[in-house]
Design an enzyme around this catalytic site. Structure first.
Site, PDB file in Angstrom:
ATOM      1  N   CYS A 134      42.841  61.222  57.864  1.00 29.32           N
ATOM      2  CA  CYS A 134      43.821  61.193  56.777  1.00 29.32           C
ATOM      3  C   CYS A 134      45.016  62.090  57.090  1.00 29.32           C
ATOM      4  CB  CYS A 134      43.150  61.625  55.477  1.00 29.32           C
ATOM      5  SG  CYS A 134      44.290  61.645  54.082  1.00 29.32           S
ATOM      6  N   CYS A 137      46.417  63.992  54.026  1.00 25.84           N
ATOM      7  CA  CYS A 137      45.584  65.134  53.626  1.00 25.84           C
ATOM      8  C   CYS A 137      45.748  66.296  54.606  1.00 25.84           C
ATOM      9  CB  CYS A 137      44.102  64.757  53.606  1.00 25.84           C
ATOM     10  SG  CYS A 137      43.742  63.132  52.968  1.00 25.84           S
ATOM     11  N   ASP A 138      45.739  66.006  55.905  1.00 26.46           N
ATOM     12  CA  ASP A 138      45.595  67.080  56.897  1.00 26.46           C
ATOM     13  C   ASP A 138      46.815  67.300  57.784  1.00 26.46           C
ATOM     14  OD1 ASP A 138      43.020  67.420  55.955  1.00 26.46           O
ATOM     15  OD2 ASP A 138      42.175  65.963  57.358  1.00 26.46           O
TER      16      ASP A 138
END
Ligand code: FAD
Ligand code: NAP
Length: 313
Positions: A134, A137-138
């Site tokens: 992701c 997300c990261d």
């Protein structure tokens, strides 16, 4: 007794919830094990959903208004994982995590898909500790640092573009020299100066220590040459596997007809081989794997559920 149990709260499930409740069904519950929204909430952008044209918005932003709208007409939501579903007589028994049972007249299964693992050494060991699926997300953990991406589809190249605006360099490792991604997506990535393509190659190993990932070894499939890429985050985008576990009975057999890829066989009305059981979205055969089509499937299944219940009365 529920009129309809909807399992999975991605675009297909949410739309099915909107259409069943707005179509007059009083007692419909959506079972979603996480926050509703589905896979698209992991995307950094969405530019092919008609009527939504804002490149600054992420998939999470995009799904926010869906929830407000889809729950507006009385759809209930339980944040629970469904373990299994079986038809006993006329109705469906749905077993939730923890053993609780719920009865429903009809069910629409919309459990979608999850990121596939590529299978290289170290992938599982460093998953969540430097290996990610992701970018939204990261990605920010790698601000001004290099990252490596594995994959050559739409997801890999869209996320490469997203990461190229955060990270110093993005290395896209792909096992062939032709890409599955749509031509405009590939074109855009190729024009970006800090995206570099490493073709005919695979990740041979992800390595690190107790602190997490330290680097990856990339193998050229034509020459067997290994390149060590140290100090990099690794994003794996090698496709998705459908989530069909809920459709298995106690013996591990599927309760409805499936194809060899584990996708559910449906007709154009989203009927499965079991009466009263419908499937919508990425879980079905020949799914185009698009938000717009998952939503379309959800609406079709919901309209069929309403007709089915009317016919039974
Ligand atoms: P999903 O979105 O997979 O939703 C399934 C839901 O079911 C999940 O929320 C899951 O938690 C839940 N669930 C699963 N099992 C259970 C269970 N046992 N009990 C309870 N809940 C359960 N499509 C586009 O059109 N445009 C794009 O730009 C685009 N970008 C993408 C980017 C990424 C990174 C990814 C991964 C996909 C992208 N897609 C895009 C594809 C799109 O997201 C999917 O086609 C779509 O989300 C499928 O919807 P769905 O409702 O069928 O399933
Ligand atoms: P995908 O299209 O299946 O592509 C997966 C990529 O990973 C392919 O390039 C494949 O290589 C490679 N791959 C597969 N297994 C591998 C392994 N074990 N090791 C190394 N590489 C491996 O998956 P996706 O990109 O996630 O897309 C999934 C679906 O969602 C597609 O239908 C896609 O069109 C859709 N989607 C659409 C959008 C959009 O419309 N904007 C965005 C994202 C996703 P090969 O090419 O050699 O097979």
């Amino acid at each position: 007794m529920l009129d309809c149990a909807i399992i999975g709260g991605g675009p297909a499930g949410l739309t099915a919830g909107l259409y069943t409740t707005r179509g007059g069904l009083q007692n419909v519950t959506l079972f979603e094990m996480g926050v509703p929204g589905g896979q698209i909430t992991k995307s950094s952008e969405i530019e092919n959903y008609p009527g939504f044209f804002d490149s600054s918005k992420t998939g999470l932003d995009f799904m926010d208004t869906w929830q407000k709208q889809c729950f507006h007409f009385g759809l209930k939501h339980e944040m629970k994982k469904v373990e299994s579903i079986e038809k006993t007589g006329e109705y469906f028994n749905i077993t939730l995590e923890g053993g609780e049972m719920v009865e429903a007249k009809t069910a629409i299964i919309c459990t979608g898909a999850v990121p596939r693992r590529a299978g290289f050494n170290g992938e599982d060991a460093f998953y969540g500790r430097g290996v990610s699926t992701c970018a939204t997300c990261d990605g920010f953990f790698y601000k001004d640092k290099p990252v490596t991406i594995l994959g050559g589809g739409d997801t890999a190249l869209e996320e490469a573009f997203f990461l190229s605006n955060i990270c110093s360099d993005v290395y896209v490792v792909h096992r062939r020299d032709e890409f599955r991604a749509a031509p405009p997506t590939l074109d855009r990535a190729m024009r970006k100066e800090n995206i570099h393509f490493i073709t005919d190659s695979l990740i041979d190993e992800a390595y690190g220590d107790a602190m997490g990932l330290q680097g990856v070894k990339i193998k050229n499939l034509k020459t067997d040459e290994i390149t060590d890429m140290s100090n990099t985050g690794l994003f794996v985008f090698v496709g998705q596997d459908v989530k069909n576990d809920v459709l298995k009975d106690k013996q591990g057999e599927f309760i409805c007809k499936m194809n060899e890829l584990g996708q559910v066989v449906v007709d154009l009305k989203m009927h499965t081989s079991v009466e009263g059981l419908f499937v919508a979205g990425d879980l079905r055969i020949d799914a185009p794997k698009q938000v717009v089509s998952a939503a379309g499937d959800g609406s079709i299944a919901a309209l069929q559920v309403i007709s089915y219940i009317q016919e039974q009365q």
